[in-house]
Design an enzyme around this catalytic site. Structure first.
Site, PDB file in Angstrom:
ATOM      1  N   ASP A   1      29.728 -22.946 -14.182  1.00 50.31           N
ATOM      2  CA  ASP A   1      29.657 -22.223 -15.450  1.00 50.31           C
ATOM      3  C   ASP A   1      29.598 -23.190 -16.616  1.00 50.31           C
ATOM      4  O   ASP A   1      30.585 -23.858 -16.937  1.00 50.31           O
ATOM      5  CB  ASP A   1      30.879 -21.309 -15.585  1.00 50.31           C
TER       6      ASP A   1
ATOM      7  N   ASP B   1      23.847 -20.807 -20.642  1.00 46.32           N
ATOM      8  CA  ASP B   1      25.063 -20.477 -19.903  1.00 46.32           C
ATOM      9  C   ASP B   1      24.722 -20.157 -18.456  1.00 46.32           C
ATOM     10  O   ASP B   1      24.205 -19.075 -18.152  1.00 46.32           O
ATOM     11  CB  ASP B   1      25.773 -19.291 -20.565  1.00 46.32           C
TER      12      ASP B   1
END
Length: 448
Positions: free
Chosen positions: A132, A339
C-alpha cells in the site's frame, strides 16, 4: 489504501518532505528495463507454487506438469535470467542486482490488491501482506482472535487456509516501543514513560482501522544479486490487536505494508538505517505478477514527474495538466495520489465528467443501465458477433510534460451478454489513481 488520519493516546508522528521524484515506467514487466541499481527483495512464492494455490484456489492456474504450466514457468525463468544479465552489465559501484524471490501477486478475491510474502521476527515467520503506497505503517495481526482480526481464509474451493498471527513474545528479536520514544510517540500524552507506544490508524474505507502497539523487530531481506546476502533490517511495525472494516472481510487479512513517506515506513527506515537509498520500485505485470524492490533508483529509460507532499498526510501526490481520451483533449490542472492500496481510480469533477462523457461518446457499444449493483456508471454490452471492444486510448499528461497511459481503463461488466465498464469511479473529495490503472507503474522515490 489512503490513510484518513491517526489518533491515539500516544501515537507515532507523521512527517513530510517538500519535494520528491516519481519515476513512471510505462512499459510492462516483460520489457526487461525495470531493473534497479541496487535493491533488496522479498523471498516469496511464485504464483504456481502450492502455498499460493492454497490461498487462490486452483481456478485459472495451470495444472502442474501441463504444457501451460511449463510455458508459464519458462517465461518466468526468462524474466529472472534477463534481470541477472542486466545486473551484470551495471557498472555502478557496489550494485545490488535482481535475485529470484522478489515477486508480488495480484489476488482479485482479496480486494484486487498486490500481495507479497514477507518474513518477520526470530525465528522467521511468513505473512501475506498487501502492498500500500497510500499509508506508511507496516502492521501485522498480532495476539488477536477471529473477532478482532482475520485468522483464516476460505478459498473458492472451500479449503480453509490458516494465517500466521504475529506475537512479540514469540520473537526473540522483538521489543515493544516505549512511550518515551521521541520518534513515534508524544511523551506528553503517555500515562508513564514505561508505557507501551499505542497506535491507531484509520483508513478512507468506511469504518476501516487498525490499532494496537508499536514494536521493533527485524524484516528479513536479501540483496538482489547472485550472492543473495541476508540483510535483517530493524524496523518498527504495528502489532495490530484490533482490526475493523474491510480488514475483517478478506481485504489485507494478514497485514499491510505501508510504503508512504512517513518516518515509520519500511523504505524510510531502510534509508535511515543506512541499508540503501530512500527509494523503492513496484512493477506490475499484465498477468497479475509483479516485483517489489527497495533501494531502486530506476533507469534512464524511465519517465519522470515531480511530486509534492501534502502538509497533513505524506502521499505520492502528483500534478496532472492534461487529459487525452482518443482525439479529445482537455487542459486542466489537478492533483492526484498514486495509491497501490486502492483498487480503482477515483476522480472528482471536472476530470471525471470529461473522461466519462468523452469515453461514452467515442465507444460504439450499447450502454447498459440495468444493473444497479455494478459500482461503475458507464457500462456497455458487446454485440452478438463481437469478442472485444474498441477502447479509445487514454493518457494523462503530468507536470513536466511526460504522458502516463492508462493501460487498464476498463473492466469486465459481469453481464450475461458479455460487456465492460469504464473502471473509474466518481469522487467528491480526493483524486486517487488506483492499482487497476497503475498496473504498469514503477515508482522510485528519491530524496531531494
Amino acid at each position: 489504501m489512503a490513510l484518513a488520519g491517526t489518533s491515539s493516546a500516544s501515537s507515532y508522528s507523521l512527517t513530510s518532505g517538500s519535494y520528491m521524484l516519481l519515476v513512471l515506467l510505462l512499459l510492462g514487466l516483460n520489457s526487461g528495463i525495470c531493473n534497479g541499481l541496487g535493491s533488496f527483495g522479498f523471498d516469496i512464492h511464485h504464483r504456481f507454487s502450492d502455498p499460493v494455490k492454497q490461498i487462490l484456489g486452483f481456478e485459472g492456474l495451470p495444472e502442474k506438469g501441463s504444457v501451460e504450466y511449463y510455458v508459464a514457468m519458462t517465461h518466468r525463468d526468462s524474466i529472472i535470467r534477463g534481470r541477472h544479465l542486466a545486473a551484470s552489465n551495471n557498472q555502478s559501484p557496489a550494485p545490488l542486482t535482481f535475485a529470484n524471490g522478489n515477486g508480488t501477486l495480484l489476488i482479485n478475491s482479496m480486494g484486487f490488491l498486490y500481495y507479497a510474502n514477507v518474513s518477520v521476527g526470530t525465528p522467521s515467520v511468513s505473512y501475506l501482506v498487501a502492498l500500500d503506497t497510500g499509508s506508511d505503517l507496516f502492521w501485522l495481526p498480532c495476539d488477536c482472535n477471529n473477532s478482532t482480526c482475520e485468522t483464516s481464509l476460505q478459498t473458492s474451493s472451500g479449503q480453509v487456509v490458516n494465517f500466521n498471527i504475529y506475537s512479540p513474545n514469540a520473537s526473540t528479536t522483538s521489543n515493544k516501543v516505549s512511550c518515551n520514544s521521541s520518534i513515534y510517540c508524544d511523551p506528553n500524552q503517555c500515562p508513564s514513560a514505561n508505557s507501551d507506544c499505542a497506535y491507531s490508524a484509520v483508513y478512507l474505507s468506511n469504518n476501516t482501522s487498525t490499532s494496537g502497539i508499536l514494536v521493533e523487530d527485524v524484516l528479513h531481506l536479501i540483496t538482489d544479486d547472485d550472492q543473495s546476502k541476508v540483510v535483517d533490517a530493524p524496523i518498527t511495525l504495528g502489532c495490530g490487536k484490533n482490526e475493523t472494516g474491510i480488514f475483517l472481510n478478506g481485504i489485507a487479512p494478514n497485514g499491510l505494508l505501508g510504503l508512504d513517506l512517513g518516518n515509520i515506513s519500511v523504505p524510510s527506515t531502510i534509508a535511515r538505517k543506512g541499508l540503501g537509498p530512500n527509494s523503492f520500485s513496484m512493477c506490475f505485470g499484465s498477468d497479475g505478477t509483479g516485483r517489489m524492490n527497495f533501494g531502486d533508483n530506476g533507469t534512464s529509460e524511465q519517465k519522470e514527474t515531480s511530486f509534492t507532499v501534502g502538509s497533513s498526510v505524506p502521499s505520492y501526490n502528483i500534478s496532472i495538466t492534461q487529459i487525452n481520451v482518443g482525439v479529445n483533449v482537455s487542459k486542466m490542472e489537478f492533483s492526484a495520489i498514486f495509491d497501490s492500496g486502492t483498487s480503482f481510480t477515483h476522480l472528482t469533477d471536472p476530470a471525471y465528467k470529461f473522461i466519462s462523457k468523452t469515453f461514452n461518446s467515442q465507444v460504439t457499444e450499447k450502454r447498459n443501465l440495468s444493473n444497479s449493483q455494478i459500482p461503475f456508471e458507464y457500462c456497455y454490452d458487446l454485440s452478438a458477433n463481437q469478442s472485444s471492444p474498441m477502447i479509445p486510448i487514454m493518457n494523462l499528461t503530468m507536470k513536466g510534460g511526460e504522458q502516463y497511459y492508462l493501460t487498464n481503463p476498463t473492466t469486465e461488466a459481469f453481464s450475461t451478454k458479455g460487456g465492460y465498464c469504464l473502471a473509474i469511479l466518481k469522487s467528491t473529495d480526493i483524486n486517487i489513481i488506483g492499482r487497476y490503472d497503475d498496473s504498469n507503474l514503477n515508482t522510485s522515490t528519491i530524496s531531494p
